[in-house]
Design an enzyme around this catalytic site. Sequence first.
Site, short mmCIF file in Angstrom:
data_model
loop_
_atom_site.label_atom_id
_atom_site.label_comp_id
_atom_site.label_asym_id
_atom_site.label_seq_id
_atom_site.Cartn_x
_atom_site.Cartn_y
_atom_site.Cartn_z
N LYS A 1 0.80 -1.23 0.00
CA LYS A 1 0.00 0.00 0.00
C LYS A 1 0.84 1.28 0.00
O LYS A 1 0.42 2.28 -0.57
CB LYS A 1 -0.91 0.03 1.23
CG LYS A 1 -2.11 -0.91 1.15
CD LYS A 1 -2.88 -0.78 2.47
CE LYS A 1 -4.22 -1.43 2.43
NZ LYS A 1 -5.01 -1.14 3.63
N ASP B 1 -10.27 3.64 2.81
CA ASP B 1 -10.49 3.07 4.15
C ASP B 1 -11.17 4.05 5.10
O ASP B 1 -12.08 3.69 5.84
CB ASP B 1 -9.17 2.61 4.77
CG ASP B 1 -8.69 1.28 4.21
OD1 ASP B 1 -9.52 0.55 3.64
OD2 ASP B 1 -7.49 0.99 4.34
P1 NAP Z 1 -0.11 -1.13 10.28
O1 NAP Z 1 0.06 0.04 9.36
O2 NAP Z 1 0.88 -2.22 10.27
O3 NAP Z 1 -0.21 -0.51 11.78
C1 NAP Z 1 -0.38 -1.36 12.87
C2 NAP Z 1 -0.51 -0.54 14.17
O4 NAP Z 1 -0.80 -1.45 15.21
C3 NAP Z 1 0.76 0.20 14.53
O5 NAP Z 1 0.40 1.39 15.19
C4 NAP Z 1 1.44 -0.78 15.51
O6 NAP Z 1 2.20 -0.16 16.52
C5 NAP Z 1 0.24 -1.41 16.19
N1 NAP Z 1 0.56 -2.77 16.62
C6 NAP Z 1 0.92 -3.81 15.82
N2 NAP Z 1 1.13 -4.91 16.58
C7 NAP Z 1 0.91 -4.53 17.86
C8 NAP Z 1 1.00 -5.21 19.11
N3 NAP Z 1 1.34 -6.51 19.18
N4 NAP Z 1 0.72 -4.53 20.24
C9 NAP Z 1 0.36 -3.21 20.19
N5 NAP Z 1 0.28 -2.51 19.03
C10 NAP Z 1 0.55 -3.17 17.89
O7 NAP Z 1 -1.51 -1.83 10.06
P2 NAP Z 1 -2.86 -1.14 9.55
O8 NAP Z 1 -2.93 -1.20 8.08
O9 NAP Z 1 -2.99 0.18 10.22
O10 NAP Z 1 -3.99 -2.16 10.10
C11 NAP Z 1 -4.37 -2.19 11.46
C12 NAP Z 1 -5.59 -3.07 11.62
O11 NAP Z 1 -6.69 -2.50 10.90
C13 NAP Z 1 -5.41 -4.49 11.07
O12 NAP Z 1 -5.99 -5.39 11.97
C14 NAP Z 1 -6.19 -4.48 9.78
O13 NAP Z 1 -6.74 -5.77 9.49
C15 NAP Z 1 -7.30 -3.50 10.12
N6 NAP Z 1 -7.87 -2.88 8.90
C16 NAP Z 1 -9.18 -3.08 8.65
C17 NAP Z 1 -9.76 -2.52 7.53
C18 NAP Z 1 -11.22 -2.74 7.25
O14 NAP Z 1 -11.64 -2.53 6.11
N7 NAP Z 1 -12.00 -3.13 8.23
C19 NAP Z 1 -8.99 -1.73 6.66
C20 NAP Z 1 -7.63 -1.54 6.95
C21 NAP Z 1 -7.08 -2.12 8.09
P3 NAP Z 1 3.73 0.26 16.32
O15 NAP Z 1 3.71 1.54 15.56
O16 NAP Z 1 4.20 0.45 17.72
O17 NAP Z 1 4.39 -0.85 15.58
#
Ligand code: NAP
Length: 256
Positions: free
Chosen positions: A47, A83
């Site tokens: 992305k 999103d």
């Molecule tokens: P991302 O860019 O990888 O960001 C992940 C975030 O979560 C970061 O802030 C990270 O913190 C934190 N994190 C990851 N592992 C963690 C842990 N073990 N403990 C505490 N914090 C943790 O991912 P993203 O794209 O934002 O996606 C996040 C979630 O949203 C996912 O579950 C994804 O499936 C969901 N999502 C859903 C939709 C939908 O259409 N419903 C769309 C997009 C995303 P750090 O910065 O400290 O690493």
Amino acid sequence: MQNAAFEHLNLDYCYVTFSVRPEELGDAVRGIRALNLRGVNVTVPHKEAVTQFLDEISEEASFIGAVNTIVNDGGRLKGHNTDGRGFMRSLAEAGILARDKRVLIIGAGGAARAVTYYLCKEASHLFLYNRHFIKATSLMRHLASLRCDAVAVQDDIFADKKFITSIDIIINATPLGLRTDDPLPIDRELLTDTHTVCDLIYRDTALLQEAARRGGRTLNGLGMLLWQGAICFEIWTGVQAPVGVMRDALSEKMSS
Ligand code: NAP
């Protein structure tokens, strides 16, 4: 859900998936032009990296720093991110109003950036919590460039009972909850029946189950997935998305 929508409206499109290696991303994007594809969705891990290969990027995708949708207009590729809008449509559909509410976002990755882009225009107060504080402060500064006030908070804020009881909406924008053995993204004892708790994960996570058990209102990320897809459909086809048909297809897939 996209194919169900195309079929329902008798549109001559077909949605297929391709697995692309990071080192071949540029070739894959050039292939969109060569194959005259109308558009694509882009997902993890491409992305962010895909933005360098596009001709234009929408304002919201540029803020978020990530593209999940590309449209091909005569060989000119424009990147969007649906999103945030998808999330806001799912909130509205559930009758959850963010306007003038105090909102706590957990996470500061791509999904958090997408939802805060819109929430910051609605919420009265936006608090950002992330395990690495530096990313929460970076998002806070990024939001300030939109003239939005948000406050990055650290662990110690959760010891302040007044703070947590003053929050109206808690949003989990981390992957915590994808696995059944994940810890909750917030201490369960902090959840009360005054909180509306949203999880961007597509199903009812342990966090949502706990919040509901304590009398709070909950919303999972399935609606966000549906609506971001409906917005993609409209970007590609210029036709109003048959959301009911897409919802049925999505539910069927999720329960299979
Ligand atoms: P991302 O860019 O990888 O960001 C992940 C975030 O979560 C970061 O802030 C990270 O913190 C934190 N994190 C990851 N592992 C963690 C842990 N073990 N403990 C505490 N914090 C943790 O991912 P993203 O794209 O934002 O996606 C996040 C979630 O949203 C996912 O579950 C994804 O499936 C969901 N999502 C859903 C939709 C939908 O259409 N419903 C769309 C997009 C995303 P750090 O910065 O400290 O690493």
